[in-house]
Design a protein around this motif. Structure first.
Motif, short mmCIF file in Angstrom:
data_model
loop_
_atom_site.label_atom_id
_atom_site.label_comp_id
_atom_site.label_asym_id
_atom_site.label_seq_id
_atom_site.Cartn_x
_atom_site.Cartn_y
_atom_site.Cartn_z
N ASN A 253 40.61 -12.52 10.43
CA ASN A 253 41.27 -11.67 9.45
C ASN A 253 41.52 -10.31 10.12
N HIS A 254 42.77 -9.91 10.18
CA HIS A 254 43.16 -8.65 10.81
C HIS A 254 42.37 -7.45 10.25
N LEU A 255 42.11 -7.48 8.94
CA LEU A 255 41.42 -6.35 8.31
C LEU A 255 39.96 -6.29 8.75
N GLY A 257 39.03 -7.17 11.61
CA GLY A 257 39.16 -6.59 12.95
C GLY A 257 39.15 -5.06 12.89
N HIS A 258 39.98 -4.49 12.00
CA HIS A 258 40.03 -3.03 11.89
C HIS A 258 38.64 -2.46 11.59
N ILE A 259 37.90 -3.14 10.70
CA ILE A 259 36.58 -2.63 10.31
C ILE A 259 35.56 -2.79 11.44
N VAL A 277 41.87 1.98 6.42
CA VAL A 277 43.13 2.66 6.13
C VAL A 277 44.16 2.36 7.22
N SER A 278 45.13 1.54 6.87
CA SER A 278 46.13 1.19 7.89
C SER A 278 47.53 1.39 7.32
N GLY A 279 48.52 0.85 8.02
CA GLY A 279 49.90 0.98 7.55
C GLY A 279 50.19 0.04 6.39
N GLY A 441 44.53 1.89 15.88
CA GLY A 441 45.77 1.15 15.62
C GLY A 441 45.61 -0.31 16.03
N ASP A 442 46.63 -1.11 15.76
CA ASP A 442 46.53 -2.55 16.03
C ASP A 442 46.27 -2.85 17.51
N ASN A 443 45.32 -3.72 17.76
CA ASN A 443 44.97 -4.12 19.13
C ASN A 443 44.17 -5.41 19.05
#
Ligand code: KG4
Ligand code: ZN
Length: 480
Positions: A253-255, A257-259, A277-279, A441-443
Protein backbone atom coordinates in the motif's frame (compact mmCIF):
# COMPACT_ATOMS: atom_id res chain seq x y z
CA UNK A 1 3.71 -33.43 9.82
CA UNK A 2 2.04 -30.08 10.24
CA UNK A 3 3.83 -27.14 11.86
CA UNK A 4 1.54 -24.47 13.24
CA UNK A 5 1.42 -21.55 15.62
CA UNK A 6 -0.25 -22.48 18.94
CA UNK A 7 -3.36 -20.71 20.22
CA UNK A 8 -4.79 -20.38 23.70
CA UNK A 9 -6.75 -23.61 23.09
CA UNK A 10 -3.47 -25.53 22.98
CA UNK A 11 -2.50 -24.86 26.63
CA UNK A 12 -3.63 -28.31 27.77
CA UNK A 13 -1.78 -30.04 24.91
CA UNK A 14 1.43 -28.13 25.61
CA UNK A 15 1.17 -29.04 29.28
CA UNK A 16 0.75 -32.72 28.38
CA UNK A 17 3.72 -32.71 26.00
CA UNK A 18 6.00 -31.26 28.70
CA UNK A 19 4.70 -33.78 31.24
CA UNK A 20 5.24 -36.67 28.84
CA UNK A 21 8.68 -35.58 27.66
CA UNK A 22 10.23 -34.78 31.03
CA UNK A 23 8.02 -36.59 33.61
CA UNK A 24 8.03 -33.28 35.36
CA UNK A 25 6.47 -29.89 34.79
CA UNK A 26 7.72 -26.61 36.11
CA UNK A 27 4.72 -24.76 34.62
CA UNK A 28 1.06 -24.89 35.58
CA UNK A 29 -1.57 -24.79 32.83
CA UNK A 30 -2.44 -21.27 33.98
CA UNK A 31 1.15 -20.16 33.46
CA UNK A 32 1.15 -21.66 29.96
CA UNK A 33 -2.13 -19.86 29.23
CA UNK A 34 -0.61 -16.57 30.41
CA UNK A 35 2.33 -17.09 28.09
CA UNK A 36 0.04 -17.93 25.17
CA UNK A 37 -1.81 -14.68 25.82
CA UNK A 38 1.41 -12.68 25.93
CA UNK A 39 2.52 -11.26 22.57
CA UNK A 40 6.19 -11.75 23.44
CA UNK A 41 5.80 -15.50 23.92
CA UNK A 42 5.34 -17.74 20.90
CA UNK A 43 4.65 -21.48 20.75
CA UNK A 44 4.73 -23.67 17.64
CA UNK A 45 3.42 -27.24 17.48
CA UNK A 46 4.08 -30.22 15.25
CA UNK A 47 0.80 -32.16 15.18
CA UNK A 48 0.30 -33.16 18.83
CA UNK A 49 3.79 -34.63 19.04
CA UNK A 50 5.93 -31.75 20.22
CA UNK A 51 6.43 -28.00 20.43
CA UNK A 52 9.03 -25.27 20.47
CA UNK A 53 8.60 -22.06 22.47
CA UNK A 54 10.40 -18.76 22.41
CA UNK A 55 10.28 -15.21 23.63
CA UNK A 56 10.65 -12.48 21.06
CA UNK A 57 11.55 -8.84 21.58
CA UNK A 58 11.55 -6.92 18.34
CA UNK A 59 14.24 -8.49 16.18
CA UNK A 60 15.77 -10.80 18.77
CA UNK A 61 14.41 -14.11 20.08
CA UNK A 62 15.29 -16.63 22.79
CA UNK A 63 14.33 -20.26 22.34
CA UNK A 64 12.93 -21.35 25.71
CA UNK A 65 12.00 -24.98 25.32
CA UNK A 66 11.73 -27.82 22.86
CA UNK A 67 9.73 -30.84 23.99
CA UNK A 68 8.72 -33.99 22.11
CA UNK A 69 6.50 -36.74 23.54
CA UNK A 70 8.46 -39.91 24.33
CA UNK A 71 6.78 -42.08 21.71
CA UNK A 72 7.77 -39.62 18.95
CA UNK A 73 11.36 -39.04 19.98
CA UNK A 74 14.20 -39.96 17.59
CA UNK A 75 11.97 -39.20 14.60
CA UNK A 76 13.67 -35.93 13.74
CA UNK A 77 10.76 -33.93 15.15
CA UNK A 78 13.01 -31.49 17.02
CA UNK A 79 14.94 -30.93 13.83
CA UNK A 80 11.71 -30.32 11.91
CA UNK A 81 10.55 -27.85 14.60
CA UNK A 82 13.75 -25.81 14.39
CA UNK A 83 13.79 -25.84 10.61
CA UNK A 84 10.20 -24.61 10.32
CA UNK A 85 10.72 -22.07 13.11
CA UNK A 86 13.68 -20.52 11.27
CA UNK A 87 11.53 -20.11 8.16
CA UNK A 88 8.82 -18.39 10.20
CA UNK A 89 11.02 -15.93 12.06
CA UNK A 90 11.40 -13.37 9.29
CA UNK A 91 12.78 -10.15 10.63
CA UNK A 92 14.42 -11.82 13.63
CA UNK A 93 18.16 -11.33 13.40
CA UNK A 94 19.44 -13.00 16.51
CA UNK A 95 18.24 -16.18 18.15
CA UNK A 96 19.74 -17.17 21.52
CA UNK A 97 19.37 -20.45 23.39
CA UNK A 98 20.89 -22.42 26.23
CA UNK A 99 21.56 -26.13 26.08
CA UNK A 100 22.94 -28.58 28.64
CA UNK A 101 26.70 -28.81 28.16
CA UNK A 102 26.50 -32.61 28.00
CA UNK A 103 23.71 -32.72 25.42
CA UNK A 104 25.86 -33.39 22.38
CA UNK A 105 22.96 -34.44 20.15
CA UNK A 106 21.10 -31.17 20.69
CA UNK A 107 24.27 -29.10 20.25
CA UNK A 108 25.01 -30.78 16.94
CA UNK A 109 21.49 -30.15 15.78
CA UNK A 110 21.79 -26.42 16.52
CA UNK A 111 25.20 -26.21 14.86
CA UNK A 112 23.66 -27.81 11.78
CA UNK A 113 21.19 -24.90 11.67
CA UNK A 114 23.96 -22.30 11.91
CA UNK A 115 24.09 -21.67 15.67
CA UNK A 116 27.47 -20.96 17.24
CA UNK A 117 28.49 -21.43 20.85
CA UNK A 118 29.26 -18.02 22.35
CA UNK A 119 29.61 -18.60 26.11
CA UNK A 120 29.08 -20.94 29.04
CA UNK A 121 26.80 -20.29 32.02
CA UNK A 122 28.13 -22.04 35.09
CA UNK A 123 25.70 -24.26 37.01
CA UNK A 124 22.76 -22.96 34.99
CA UNK A 125 20.73 -26.15 35.25
CA UNK A 126 19.55 -28.01 38.33
CA UNK A 127 18.53 -31.71 38.69
CA UNK A 128 21.34 -32.50 37.95
CA UNK A 129 23.41 -29.33 38.32
CA UNK A 130 25.16 -28.61 35.04
CA UNK A 131 26.61 -25.80 32.94
CA UNK A 132 24.72 -24.38 29.98
CA UNK A 133 26.26 -23.67 26.64
CA UNK A 134 24.86 -20.40 25.27
CA UNK A 135 24.40 -20.52 21.52
CA UNK A 136 23.60 -17.74 19.05
CA UNK A 137 22.28 -17.70 15.52
CA UNK A 138 22.71 -14.52 13.48
CA UNK A 139 20.66 -14.15 10.39
CA UNK A 140 21.99 -12.65 7.20
CA UNK A 141 20.68 -9.35 5.95
CA UNK A 142 17.38 -9.29 4.14
CA UNK A 143 17.37 -7.26 0.95
CA UNK A 144 14.13 -6.20 -0.69
CA UNK A 145 13.85 -4.87 -4.23
CA UNK A 146 10.91 -2.44 -4.36
CA UNK A 147 8.96 -0.91 -7.26
CA UNK A 148 6.90 2.30 -7.19
CA UNK A 149 4.99 3.85 -10.09
CA UNK A 150 1.65 5.01 -8.70
CA UNK A 151 1.78 8.60 -9.96
CA UNK A 152 4.52 10.51 -11.80
CA UNK A 153 7.68 8.96 -10.39
CA UNK A 154 9.16 5.73 -11.74
CA UNK A 155 11.27 4.31 -8.95
CA UNK A 156 13.09 1.14 -7.95
CA UNK A 157 15.05 0.70 -4.71
CA UNK A 158 17.04 -1.91 -2.83
CA UNK A 159 16.46 -1.72 0.93
CA UNK A 160 18.31 -3.66 3.61
CA UNK A 161 16.46 -4.85 6.72
CA UNK A 162 13.69 -2.31 6.19
CA UNK A 163 15.75 0.67 7.29
CA UNK A 164 18.85 1.05 5.17
CA UNK A 165 18.68 2.29 1.58
CA UNK A 166 21.27 0.65 -0.67
CA UNK A 167 19.88 2.33 -3.77
CA UNK A 168 16.83 4.41 -4.63
CA UNK A 169 16.54 5.49 -8.24
CA UNK A 170 13.73 7.96 -8.97
CA UNK A 171 12.92 9.06 -12.53
CA UNK A 172 10.52 11.97 -12.31
CA UNK A 173 8.20 12.99 -15.13
CA UNK A 174 7.27 16.36 -13.67
CA UNK A 175 8.55 18.21 -16.73
CA UNK A 176 6.17 16.30 -19.01
CA UNK A 177 3.14 17.15 -16.89
CA UNK A 178 3.96 20.75 -16.01
CA UNK A 179 2.49 22.27 -19.14
CA UNK A 180 -0.85 20.59 -18.33
CA UNK A 181 -0.78 21.77 -14.68
CA UNK A 182 -1.17 18.24 -13.32
CA UNK A 183 -0.59 14.57 -14.10
CA UNK A 184 -1.95 13.33 -17.42
CA UNK A 185 -2.60 9.62 -16.74
CA UNK A 186 -1.97 8.39 -20.27
CA UNK A 187 1.33 10.28 -20.50
CA UNK A 188 2.34 9.00 -17.05
CA UNK A 189 1.88 5.31 -17.83
CA UNK A 190 3.75 5.64 -21.11
CA UNK A 191 6.70 7.22 -19.31
CA UNK A 192 6.68 4.48 -16.67
CA UNK A 193 6.86 1.89 -19.43
CA UNK A 194 9.75 3.68 -21.08
CA UNK A 195 11.72 4.01 -17.85
CA UNK A 196 11.04 1.01 -15.65
CA UNK A 197 13.69 -1.35 -17.04
CA UNK A 198 16.42 1.27 -16.98
CA UNK A 199 15.51 2.35 -13.44
CA UNK A 200 15.57 -1.29 -12.28
CA UNK A 201 18.93 -1.85 -13.89
CA UNK A 202 20.41 1.26 -12.22
CA UNK A 203 18.97 0.36 -8.81
CA UNK A 204 20.44 -3.17 -8.93
CA UNK A 205 23.78 -1.91 -10.15
CA UNK A 206 24.09 0.77 -7.48
CA UNK A 207 23.30 -1.80 -4.75
CA UNK A 208 25.84 -4.24 -6.24
CA UNK A 209 23.25 -6.89 -7.00
CA UNK A 210 24.46 -9.17 -9.76
CA UNK A 211 22.69 -12.35 -8.69
CA UNK A 212 19.20 -11.36 -7.49
CA UNK A 213 18.13 -14.94 -6.94
CA UNK A 214 20.87 -15.37 -4.34
CA UNK A 215 21.22 -11.86 -2.92
CA UNK A 216 17.58 -10.73 -2.72
CA UNK A 217 15.09 -12.00 -0.12
CA UNK A 218 11.80 -10.65 -1.49
CA UNK A 219 10.24 -8.24 -4.00
CA UNK A 220 7.74 -5.48 -3.14
CA UNK A 221 5.62 -3.30 -5.43
CA UNK A 222 2.93 -0.68 -4.93
CA UNK A 223 -0.50 -2.00 -5.96
CA UNK A 224 -2.55 1.04 -4.86
CA UNK A 225 -3.74 3.70 -4.41
CA UNK A 226 -2.87 5.61 -7.57
CA UNK A 227 -3.52 5.82 -11.29
CA UNK A 228 -4.43 2.43 -12.66
CA UNK A 229 -2.30 2.60 -15.82
CA UNK A 230 0.70 3.83 -13.83
CA UNK A 231 0.31 1.28 -11.01
CA UNK A 232 0.13 -1.54 -13.55
CA UNK A 233 3.64 -0.86 -14.84
CA UNK A 234 5.46 -1.14 -11.50
CA UNK A 235 3.25 -3.97 -10.28
CA UNK A 236 3.78 -6.05 -13.40
CA UNK A 237 7.50 -5.35 -13.35
CA UNK A 238 7.71 -6.38 -9.67
CA UNK A 239 5.69 -9.56 -10.14
CA UNK A 240 7.73 -10.52 -13.19
CA UNK A 241 11.00 -9.86 -11.38
CA UNK A 242 9.81 -12.04 -8.47
CA UNK A 243 8.71 -14.83 -10.80
CA UNK A 244 11.86 -14.89 -12.90
CA UNK A 245 14.09 -14.95 -9.84
CA UNK A 246 11.90 -17.31 -7.85
CA UNK A 247 11.44 -14.80 -5.01
CA UNK A 248 8.43 -14.18 -2.77
CA UNK A 249 6.27 -11.20 -3.79
CA UNK A 250 4.68 -8.54 -1.57
CA UNK A 251 2.02 -6.07 -2.77
CA UNK A 252 2.43 -2.78 -0.89
CA UNK A 253 0.00 0.00 0.00
CA UNK A 254 1.57 3.28 -1.16
CA UNK A 255 0.26 5.08 1.95
CA UNK A 256 1.90 2.53 4.26
CA UNK A 257 5.10 3.31 2.37
CA UNK A 258 4.80 7.04 3.08
CA UNK A 259 4.29 6.33 6.80
CA UNK A 260 6.92 3.62 7.24
CA UNK A 261 9.59 5.72 5.47
CA UNK A 262 9.98 7.26 8.96
CA UNK A 263 12.03 4.12 9.70
CA UNK A 264 14.79 5.69 7.60
CA UNK A 265 14.99 8.46 10.20
CA UNK A 266 14.75 6.30 13.32
CA UNK A 267 13.11 3.09 14.38
CA UNK A 268 9.35 3.47 14.78
CA UNK A 269 7.98 2.60 18.19
CA UNK A 270 4.38 1.65 18.80
CA UNK A 271 1.66 2.60 19.47
CA UNK A 272 2.18 5.44 17.02
CA UNK A 273 0.10 8.14 15.36
CA UNK A 274 0.90 9.06 11.76
CA UNK A 275 0.06 12.28 9.95
CA UNK A 276 0.13 11.25 6.29
CA UNK A 277 0.11 14.28 4.02
CA UNK A 278 0.62 13.83 0.31
CA UNK A 279 -0.69 15.12 -3.00
CA UNK A 280 -3.54 12.62 -3.05
CA UNK A 281 -4.19 11.89 0.63
CA UNK A 282 -4.38 13.56 4.01
CA UNK A 283 -5.00 11.20 6.89
CA UNK A 284 -4.43 10.69 10.58
CA UNK A 285 -3.60 7.03 11.05
CA UNK A 286 -3.39 5.24 14.38
CA UNK A 287 -0.97 2.34 14.54
CA UNK A 288 -1.58 0.22 17.65
CA UNK A 289 1.21 -2.13 16.61
CA UNK A 290 3.64 -2.67 13.76
CA UNK A 291 1.41 -3.81 10.91
CA UNK A 292 -1.91 -2.29 11.97
CA UNK A 293 -3.22 0.88 10.33
CA UNK A 294 -6.48 2.51 11.45
CA UNK A 295 -7.58 5.75 9.80
CA UNK A 296 -9.14 8.02 12.44
CA UNK A 297 -9.49 11.10 10.25
CA UNK A 298 -9.10 12.06 6.62
CA UNK A 299 -9.78 14.90 4.23
CA UNK A 300 -13.35 15.25 3.06
CA UNK A 301 -12.30 16.98 -0.16
CA UNK A 302 -8.83 18.12 -1.28
CA UNK A 303 -5.61 16.65 0.10
CA UNK A 304 -3.12 19.09 1.64
CA UNK A 305 -0.68 18.75 -1.28
CA UNK A 306 -3.55 19.11 -3.74
CA UNK A 307 -4.53 22.40 -2.03
CA UNK A 308 -0.96 23.67 -2.51
CA UNK A 309 -1.00 22.60 -6.17
CA UNK A 310 -4.43 24.13 -6.90
CA UNK A 311 -3.52 27.47 -5.32
CA UNK A 312 -0.23 27.32 -7.19
CA UNK A 313 -2.12 26.93 -10.43
CA UNK A 314 -4.39 29.88 -9.67
CA UNK A 315 -1.32 31.97 -8.91
CA UNK A 316 0.42 30.91 -12.10
CA UNK A 317 3.05 28.68 -10.46
CA UNK A 318 4.39 25.46 -11.90
CA UNK A 319 3.03 22.06 -10.87
CA UNK A 320 3.66 20.71 -8.22
CA UNK A 321 3.62 24.00 -6.35
CA UNK A 322 4.23 23.00 -2.70
CA UNK A 323 7.95 23.71 -2.62
CA UNK A 324 7.69 27.01 -4.52
CA UNK A 325 4.83 28.26 -2.33
CA UNK A 326 6.99 27.49 0.71
CA UNK A 327 9.85 29.56 -0.71
CA UNK A 328 7.66 32.52 -1.78
CA UNK A 329 5.86 32.45 1.58
CA UNK A 330 9.20 33.09 3.30
CA UNK A 331 9.30 36.47 1.57
CA UNK A 332 5.80 37.39 2.69
CA UNK A 333 3.88 37.89 5.93
CA UNK A 334 1.07 35.86 7.35
CA UNK A 335 -1.29 38.84 7.59
CA UNK A 336 -4.53 37.59 5.99
CA UNK A 337 -6.63 35.36 8.19
CA UNK A 338 -8.25 32.42 6.46
CA UNK A 339 -10.71 30.15 8.26
CA UNK A 340 -9.96 26.61 9.46
CA UNK A 341 -12.79 24.33 8.36
CA UNK A 342 -14.97 22.70 10.98
CA UNK A 343 -15.70 19.10 10.14
CA UNK A 344 -18.22 16.70 11.60
CA UNK A 345 -15.66 13.97 12.18
CA UNK A 346 -13.44 15.47 14.86
CA UNK A 347 -10.18 14.35 13.22
CA UNK A 348 -11.23 15.03 9.62
CA UNK A 349 -9.83 17.76 7.39
CA UNK A 350 -11.30 19.96 4.66
CA UNK A 351 -9.33 22.26 2.39
CA UNK A 352 -11.83 23.19 -0.32
CA UNK A 353 -13.24 26.10 1.76
CA UNK A 354 -9.75 27.50 2.15
CA UNK A 355 -9.17 27.19 -1.59
CA UNK A 356 -12.40 29.13 -2.30
CA UNK A 357 -11.48 31.78 0.28
CA UNK A 358 -8.12 32.38 -1.44
CA UNK A 359 -9.76 32.52 -4.89
CA UNK A 360 -12.45 34.93 -3.59
CA UNK A 361 -9.76 37.14 -2.10
CA UNK A 362 -8.06 37.32 -5.51
CA UNK A 363 -11.32 38.01 -7.34
CA UNK A 364 -12.34 40.79 -4.98
CA UNK A 365 -8.97 42.48 -5.37
CA UNK A 366 -9.25 42.13 -9.14
CA UNK A 367 -12.76 43.64 -9.19
CA UNK A 368 -11.65 46.58 -7.09
CA UNK A 369 -8.54 46.87 -9.19
CA UNK A 370 -6.42 46.55 -6.04
CA UNK A 371 -2.97 45.08 -6.22
CA UNK A 372 -2.25 42.20 -3.86
CA UNK A 373 0.95 41.07 -2.23
CA UNK A 374 1.35 37.59 -3.68
CA UNK A 375 3.84 36.48 -1.07
CA UNK A 376 1.65 37.60 1.83
CA UNK A 377 -1.25 35.69 0.32
CA UNK A 378 0.86 32.53 -0.06
CA UNK A 379 2.30 32.87 3.42
CA UNK A 380 -1.20 33.20 4.89
CA UNK A 381 -2.50 30.30 2.81
CA UNK A 382 0.39 28.05 3.86
CA UNK A 383 -0.13 29.01 7.50
CA UNK A 384 -3.84 28.10 7.26
CA UNK A 385 -3.06 24.63 5.82
CA UNK A 386 -0.42 23.91 8.44
CA UNK A 387 -2.63 25.23 11.26
CA UNK A 388 -5.38 22.80 10.21
CA UNK A 389 -2.94 19.88 10.16
CA UNK A 390 -1.52 20.84 13.54
CA UNK A 391 -4.91 21.42 15.16
CA UNK A 392 -6.24 17.95 14.29
CA UNK A 393 -2.97 16.22 15.16
CA UNK A 394 -2.99 18.00 18.50
CA UNK A 395 -6.55 16.82 19.16
CA UNK A 396 -5.67 13.24 18.20
CA UNK A 397 -2.64 13.24 20.50
CA UNK A 398 -4.83 14.49 23.35
CA UNK A 399 -7.14 11.49 22.86
CA UNK A 400 -4.76 8.66 22.00
CA UNK A 401 -1.81 7.80 24.17
CA UNK A 402 0.92 7.00 21.67
CA UNK A 403 4.69 6.80 22.01
CA UNK A 404 5.65 8.26 18.66
CA UNK A 405 4.29 10.78 16.16
CA UNK A 406 5.16 10.02 12.53
CA UNK A 407 4.89 12.48 9.66
CA UNK A 408 5.13 11.27 6.05
CA UNK A 409 4.11 12.10 2.48
CA UNK A 410 5.20 14.81 0.04
CA UNK A 411 3.91 17.67 2.22
CA UNK A 412 6.05 16.35 5.10
CA UNK A 413 8.88 18.15 3.28
CA UNK A 414 7.26 21.46 4.25
CA UNK A 415 9.53 23.39 6.62
CA UNK A 416 6.74 25.22 8.44
CA UNK A 417 5.03 21.88 9.15
CA UNK A 418 8.29 20.28 10.29
CA UNK A 419 9.00 23.13 12.70
CA UNK A 420 5.46 23.53 14.04
CA UNK A 421 4.77 19.88 14.68
CA UNK A 422 7.70 19.59 17.07
CA UNK A 423 5.84 21.83 19.53
CA UNK A 424 2.84 19.56 19.78
CA UNK A 425 5.01 16.43 20.04
CA UNK A 426 6.73 18.13 22.98
CA UNK A 427 3.40 19.21 24.44
CA UNK A 428 2.30 15.57 24.74
CA UNK A 429 5.79 14.23 25.45
CA UNK A 430 5.64 12.08 22.36
CA UNK A 431 8.75 11.30 20.32
CA UNK A 432 8.65 12.90 16.87
CA UNK A 433 9.76 10.90 13.83
CA UNK A 434 9.77 12.96 10.64
CA UNK A 435 10.42 11.21 7.35
CA UNK A 436 13.83 12.35 6.03
CA UNK A 437 13.36 15.05 3.38
CA UNK A 438 14.65 12.88 0.52
CA UNK A 439 12.07 10.15 1.26
CA UNK A 440 9.04 12.45 1.74
CA UNK A 441 7.92 12.50 -1.91
CA UNK A 442 7.16 9.36 -3.90
CA UNK A 443 10.05 6.87 -4.03
CA UNK A 444 10.55 3.11 -4.01
CA UNK A 445 12.72 3.01 -0.87
CA UNK A 446 9.60 3.71 1.21
CA UNK A 447 7.87 0.80 -0.52
CA UNK A 448 10.84 -1.37 0.49
CA UNK A 449 10.44 -0.23 4.12
CA UNK A 450 6.76 -1.19 4.06
CA UNK A 451 7.33 -4.49 2.22
CA UNK A 452 9.84 -5.42 4.90
CA UNK A 453 7.18 -5.07 7.61
CA UNK A 454 4.89 -7.40 5.63
CA UNK A 455 7.82 -9.78 5.18
CA UNK A 456 8.47 -9.83 8.94
CA UNK A 457 4.86 -10.81 9.51
CA UNK A 458 4.89 -13.44 6.76
CA UNK A 459 2.36 -11.46 4.71
CA UNK A 460 3.11 -12.35 1.11
CA UNK A 461 0.93 -11.74 -1.95
CA UNK A 462 -0.24 -13.97 -4.71
CA UNK A 463 1.18 -13.27 -8.16
CA UNK A 464 -2.42 -12.78 -9.28
CA UNK A 465 -2.63 -9.60 -7.19
CA UNK A 466 -4.25 -6.82 -9.21
CA UNK A 467 -3.95 -3.04 -8.86
CA UNK A 468 -6.35 -1.29 -6.52
CA UNK A 469 -6.51 2.40 -7.53
CA UNK A 470 -8.58 3.36 -4.47
CA UNK A 471 -6.83 1.17 -1.89
CA UNK A 472 -7.00 2.60 1.64
CA UNK A 473 -6.64 1.53 5.26
CA UNK A 474 -9.78 0.57 7.15
CA UNK A 475 -11.61 3.58 8.61
CA UNK A 476 -12.10 3.29 12.35
CA UNK A 477 -14.29 5.57 14.36
CA UNK A 478 -13.16 5.47 17.97
CA UNK A 479 -15.80 6.42 20.47
CA UNK A 480 -13.74 7.70 23.30
O1 KG4 B 1 3.62 12.11 -1.65
P1 KG4 B 1 3.76 12.83 -2.93
O2 KG4 B 1 5.12 12.88 -3.58
O3 KG4 B 1 2.79 12.29 -4.01
C1 KG4 B 1 1.54 11.70 -3.70
O4 KG4 B 1 1.53 10.52 -3.32
O5 KG4 B 1 0.56 12.45 -3.81
O6 KG4 B 1 3.28 14.30 -2.65
C2 KG4 B 1 3.35 15.31 -3.60
C3 KG4 B 1 2.73 16.57 -3.03
C4 KG4 B 1 2.49 17.64 -4.07
O7 KG4 B 1 1.16 18.06 -3.95
C5 KG4 B 1 3.47 18.75 -3.67
O8 KG4 B 1 3.01 20.04 -3.98
C6 KG4 B 1 3.58 18.55 -2.19
O9 KG4 B 1 3.59 17.14 -2.03
N1 KG4 B 1 4.81 19.12 -1.63
C7 KG4 B 1 4.84 20.13 -0.74
C8 KG4 B 1 6.21 20.43 -0.51
N2 KG4 B 1 6.95 19.58 -1.27
C9 KG4 B 1 6.08 18.79 -1.95
N3 KG4 B 1 3.86 20.81 -0.14
C10 KG4 B 1 4.19 21.77 0.73
N4 KG4 B 1 5.47 22.14 1.00
C11 KG4 B 1 6.50 21.49 0.41
N5 KG4 B 1 7.76 21.85 0.70
ZN1 ZN C 1 2.72 9.49 -2.60
Amino acid sequence: MIFRSATIDDAQLIFQIIQDAFNFNSNTIEQIEDQLNNDNYRFFLVDDHGFISLTQFEDEADINQIAVKKEFQNQKIASFLIEELMKTLNGVFKIHLEVRASNEIAKHLYIKFGFKQISVRKNYYSNPIEDANVMLYEKENNLIVAFESSADETSVAVVKNGNEVLSNIVATQINSHQRFGGIVPEVASRHHLEWINKVLELALKKANIDDPKKQITAVGATYGPGLVGSLLVGLMAGKTFAMVNDLPFIGVNHLAGHILAANFNKKIIYPALALMVSGGHTELVLMPSENKFEVIGETLDDAAGEAFDKIGRVMGLKYPAGKEIQELAKQGNNNISFPIAHTQGEFDFSFSGLKSAVINYLHKAEQKNESINKNDLLSSFQQAVIDALIEKTDLALSKFKVKMLLVGGGVAANELLRNSILNIANKYDVELNLVPMQFAGDNAAMIGAAAYVNFKHNEFSNLKLDTNPSLDFPYQSHNL
